[in-house]
Design a protein around this motif. Structure first.
Motif, PDB file in Angstrom:
ATOM      1  N   THR A  60       0.750  -1.276   0.059  1.00 24.74           N
ATOM      2  CA  THR A  60       0.094   0.108  -0.031  1.00 24.74           C
ATOM      3  C   THR A  60       0.823   1.234  -0.086  1.00 24.74           C
ATOM      4  OG1 THR A  60      -1.675  -1.171   1.204  1.00 24.74           O
ATOM      5  CG2 THR A  60      -1.634   1.361   1.494  1.00 24.74           C
ATOM      6  N   ASP A  61       0.603   2.087  -1.020  1.00 23.70           N
ATOM      7  CA  ASP A  61       1.243   3.329  -1.031  1.00 23.70           C
ATOM      8  C   ASP A  61       0.774   4.377   0.044  1.00 23.70           C
ATOM      9  OD1 ASP A  61       2.646   5.570  -2.096  1.00 23.70           O
ATOM     10  OD2 ASP A  61       1.713   6.113  -3.755  1.00 23.70           O
ATOM     11  N   THR A  62       1.773   4.673   1.065  1.00 25.90           N
ATOM     12  CA  THR A  62       1.225   5.710   1.819  1.00 25.90           C
ATOM     13  C   THR A  62       2.094   6.911   1.969  1.00 25.90           C
ATOM     14  OG1 THR A  62       2.884   4.586   3.467  1.00 25.90           O
ATOM     15  CG2 THR A  62       0.619   3.909   3.576  1.00 25.90           C
ATOM     16  N   THR A  63       2.788   7.103   0.885  1.00 23.89           N
ATOM     17  CA  THR A  63       3.759   8.321   0.691  1.00 23.89           C
ATOM     18  C   THR A  63       2.864   9.606   0.580  1.00 23.89           C
ATOM     19  OG1 THR A  63       3.773   8.079  -1.538  1.00 23.89           O
ATOM     20  CG2 THR A  63       5.678   7.074  -0.342  1.00 23.89           C
ATOM     21  N   PRO A  64       1.730   9.700   0.080  1.00 21.51           N
ATOM     22  CA  PRO A  64       0.851  11.061   0.219  1.00 21.51           C
ATOM     23  C   PRO A  64       0.636  11.441   1.524  1.00 21.51           C
ATOM     24  CG  PRO A  64      -0.128   9.307  -1.527  1.00 21.51           C
ATOM     25  CD  PRO A  64       0.720   8.570  -0.450  1.00 21.51           C
ATOM     26  N   PHE A  65       0.549  10.445   2.582  1.00 21.98           N
ATOM     27  CA  PHE A  65       0.149  10.861   3.836  1.00 21.98           C
ATOM     28  C   PHE A  65       1.260  11.155   4.784  1.00 21.98           C
ATOM     29  CE2 PHE A  65      -2.502   7.065   2.479  1.00 21.98           C
ATOM     30  CZ  PHE A  65      -3.393   8.018   1.623  1.00 21.98           C
ATOM     31  N   ARG A  66       2.762  11.240   4.319  1.00 25.76           N
ATOM     32  CA  ARG A  66       3.711  11.661   5.142  1.00 25.76           C
ATOM     33  C   ARG A  66       3.398  13.274   5.330  1.00 25.76           C
ATOM     34  NH1 ARG A  66       8.316   8.406   1.677  1.00 25.76           N
ATOM     35  NH2 ARG A  66       7.674   6.329   2.344  1.00 25.76           N
ATOM     36  N   GLY A  67       4.008  13.760   6.139  1.00 27.40           N
ATOM     37  CA  GLY A  67       4.270  15.355   6.557  1.00 27.40           C
ATOM     38  C   GLY A  67       5.260  15.485   7.291  1.00 27.40           C
ATOM     39  N   SER A  69       5.942  16.159  10.558  1.00 28.93           N
ATOM     40  CA  SER A  69       5.895  15.317  11.768  1.00 28.93           C
ATOM     41  C   SER A  69       5.495  13.948  11.830  1.00 28.93           C
ATOM     42  CB  SER A  69       5.152  16.169  13.013  1.00 28.93           C
ATOM     43  OG  SER A  69       3.882  16.236  12.342  1.00 28.93           O
ATOM     44  N   PHE A  70       5.251  13.280  10.597  1.00 38.20           N
ATOM     45  CA  PHE A  70       4.809  12.059  10.456  1.00 38.20           C
ATOM     46  C   PHE A  70       5.251  11.466   9.193  1.00 38.20           C
ATOM     47  CE2 PHE A  70       1.639   8.861   9.522  1.00 38.20           C
ATOM     48  CZ  PHE A  70       1.538   8.067  10.489  1.00 38.20           C
ATOM     49  N   THR A  71       5.701  10.176   9.446  1.00 37.79           N
ATOM     50  CA  THR A  71       6.137   9.609   8.013  1.00 37.79           C
ATOM     51  C   THR A  71       5.707   8.180   8.294  1.00 37.79           C
ATOM     52  OG1 THR A  71       8.084   9.299   6.360  1.00 37.79           O
ATOM     53  CG2 THR A  71       8.345   8.591   8.728  1.00 37.79           C
ATOM     54  N   THR A  72       5.980   7.206   7.034  1.00 31.26           N
ATOM     55  CA  THR A  72       5.661   6.055   6.690  1.00 31.26           C
ATOM     56  C   THR A  72       6.710   5.394   6.007  1.00 31.26           C
ATOM     57  OG1 THR A  72       4.422   6.407   4.601  1.00 31.26           O
ATOM     58  CG2 THR A  72       3.176   6.699   6.384  1.00 31.26           C
ATOM     59  N   ILE A  73       6.752   3.919   6.364  1.00 37.51           N
ATOM     60  CA  ILE A  73       7.573   2.812   5.914  1.00 37.51           C
ATOM     61  C   ILE A  73       6.708   2.001   4.945  1.00 37.51           C
ATOM     62  CG2 ILE A  73       9.487   1.392   6.197  1.00 37.51           C
ATOM     63  CD1 ILE A  73       9.879   2.529   8.846  1.00 37.51           C
ATOM     64  N   PRO A  74       6.885   1.653   3.789  1.00 34.64           N
ATOM     65  CA  PRO A  74       6.232   0.536   3.088  1.00 34.64           C
ATOM     66  C   PRO A  74       6.370  -0.683   3.466  1.00 34.64           C
ATOM     67  CG  PRO A  74       8.251   1.370   1.819  1.00 34.64           C
ATOM     68  CD  PRO A  74       7.917   2.153   3.220  1.00 34.64           C
ATOM     69  N   GLY A  75       5.458  -1.548   3.615  1.00 31.93           N
ATOM     70  CA  GLY A  75       5.581  -3.118   3.905  1.00 31.93           C
ATOM     71  C   GLY A  75       4.375  -3.896   3.565  1.00 31.93           C
ATOM     72  N   ALA A 211      16.715  11.417  12.427  1.00 29.61           N
ATOM     73  CA  ALA A 211      15.670  11.969  11.778  1.00 29.61           C
ATOM     74  C   ALA A 211      14.431  11.136  11.592  1.00 29.61           C
ATOM     75  CB  ALA A 211      16.106  12.647  10.566  1.00 29.61           C
ATOM     76  N   ASN A 212      13.310  11.575  11.486  1.00 30.36           N
ATOM     77  CA  ASN A 212      12.129  10.822  11.283  1.00 30.36           C
ATOM     78  C   ASN A 212      11.940  10.538   9.792  1.00 30.36           C
ATOM     79  OD1 ASN A 212       9.646   9.361  11.926  1.00 30.36           O
ATOM     80  ND2 ASN A 212       8.431  11.223  11.791  1.00 30.36           N
ATOM     81  N   GLU A 213      12.796   9.712   9.227  1.00 33.73           N
ATOM     82  CA  GLU A 213      12.894   9.327   7.641  1.00 33.73           C
ATOM     83  C   GLU A 213      12.760   7.951   7.506  1.00 33.73           C
ATOM     84  OE1 GLU A 213      16.292  11.503   6.131  1.00 33.73           O
ATOM     85  OE2 GLU A 213      15.525  13.515   6.863  1.00 33.73           O
ATOM     86  N   PRO A 214      12.046   7.446   6.580  1.00 37.49           N
ATOM     87  CA  PRO A 214      11.868   6.255   6.366  1.00 37.49           C
ATOM     88  C   PRO A 214      13.302   5.375   6.464  1.00 37.49           C
ATOM     89  CG  PRO A 214      10.737   7.201   4.919  1.00 37.49           C
ATOM     90  CD  PRO A 214      11.383   8.224   5.718  1.00 37.49           C
ATOM     91  N   GLU A 215      14.161   5.908   5.482  1.00 39.13           N
ATOM     92  CA  GLU A 215      15.527   4.968   5.485  1.00 39.13           C
ATOM     93  C   GLU A 215      16.151   4.954   6.541  1.00 39.13           C
ATOM     94  OE1 GLU A 215      14.547   7.580   3.467  1.00 39.13           O
ATOM     95  OE2 GLU A 215      13.897   6.744   1.624  1.00 39.13           O
TER      96      GLU A 215
END
Length: 306
Positions: A60-67, A69-75, A211-215
């Motif tokens: 599921t692509d969650t990249t549009p919901f990052r901001g 103060s909030f991020t997502t990791i695909p899985g 940092a609050n970054e997916p990688e």
């Protein structure tokens, strides 16, 4: 020697690594799942819908919901092959690339000719994912099953959905046996949220990253730079010559566990630190810490290897 989660640069970020949306068998659309976790103070989530043909093999692509103060990791939650009890494998893969090749997994039942659980786990790790043995108690995993997943980075020590849905939340027994067999695994607490019952906001990881970054979060997970919690905070775990020193938020119990029956505990009121002697654990090659607050909520360190 201090656990790296407490010495690595950066700060702690709160996240849930096991979540479902209506792209598979969850109730809410991905945007609403992300909104609710952000509203509850989470810094990130991994949306891990069931990777089977019945749902179109979603990552599921969650990249549009990052901001900011909030991020997502695909899985995804991977399924292929049968465990010893004849049921389908459930393997969590956080950081799975969107072009991961789907198995022949049409539904929630094993089919002839599928790749095995260990094979799909190895493929996921080779593709860059953080691979987790999901809900061992719920799945009815045997020790042989668990040992077969050579690619695993971690075991779910607590699954909140399995706690609320069937009182089979525990992964500590499986994890401890694997640790005693020499497997250098970490331990994660998760929600496994579907939002069809009160299966959310009950177990999470606190990941240390700059940092609050997916990688960066994914790299920290793979290094073991995190702890898991239902509420209490761990602020330091240090192995000294004859003791383990623990710093934490206010708790009533601090436990150090090791190989076999080896364990020692300290009890008190509103303890924010403890020093536990290692006499009973002198022959254990690994140690881990559990703290419990007055409400019965726990936090778990990753293992220390000696």
């Amino acid at each position: 020697m201090a656990l790296s989660a407490f010495t690595a640069p950066g700060r702690f970020w709160r996240g849930n690594l096991h979540t479902h949306s209506d792209r598979s068998d969850g109730v809410l659309p991905p945007q609403e799942v992300c909104r609710r976790y952000q509203a509850e103070g989470y810094d990130f989530i991994a949306l891990t819908d069931h990777f089977i043909g019945a749902y179109g093999y979603p990552i599921t692509d969650t990249t549009p919901f990052r901001g900011n103060s909030f991020t997502t990791i695909p899985g995804a939650e991977l399924h292929s092959g049968a465990m010893a009890n004849g049921e389908l494998w459930h393997i969590l893969a956080v950081g799975l690339p969107e072009d991961f090749t789907a198995p022949d997994a049409p539904g929630f039942h094993p089919v002839a000719g599928q790749e095995s659980g260990p094979e799909i786990a190895a493929r996921a790790r080779a593709a860059g994912a953080f691979v987790v043995i999901a809900h061992p108690q719920w799945s009815g995993l045997t020790l042989a099953d668990a040992r077969s997943i050579d690619a695993a980075h971690a075991v779910e020590i607590y699954n909140h959905g399995c706690a609320t849905g069937c009182d089979r939340a525990d992964g500590a027994h499986t994890a401890d046996l694997l640790l005693s067999a020499g497997r250098r695994l970490s331990l994660i607490a998760t929600d496994d949220a579907h939002f069809s019952e009160p299966d959310h906001f009950g177990g999470w990881v606190m990941v240390k990253a700059e940092a609050n970054e997916p990688e960066l979060l994914l790299d920290a997970l793979k290094r073991g730079d995190f702890y898991s919690s239902q509420g209490p905070e761990l602020r330091g775990v240090t192995l000294e010559r004859d003791a383990v020193r623990v710093e934490c938020s206010a708790v009533s119990t601090v436990i150090v566990q090791g190989h076999g029956s080896a364990a020692t505990a300290q009890h008190g009121a509103s303890m924010t630190g403890a020093e536990l002697p290692l006499e009973r654990l002198r022959n254990s090659p690994w140690l881990r810490v559990t703290v419990i607050d007055r409400a019965g909520k726990r936090a778990w360190s990753n293992p220390i290897w000696r």
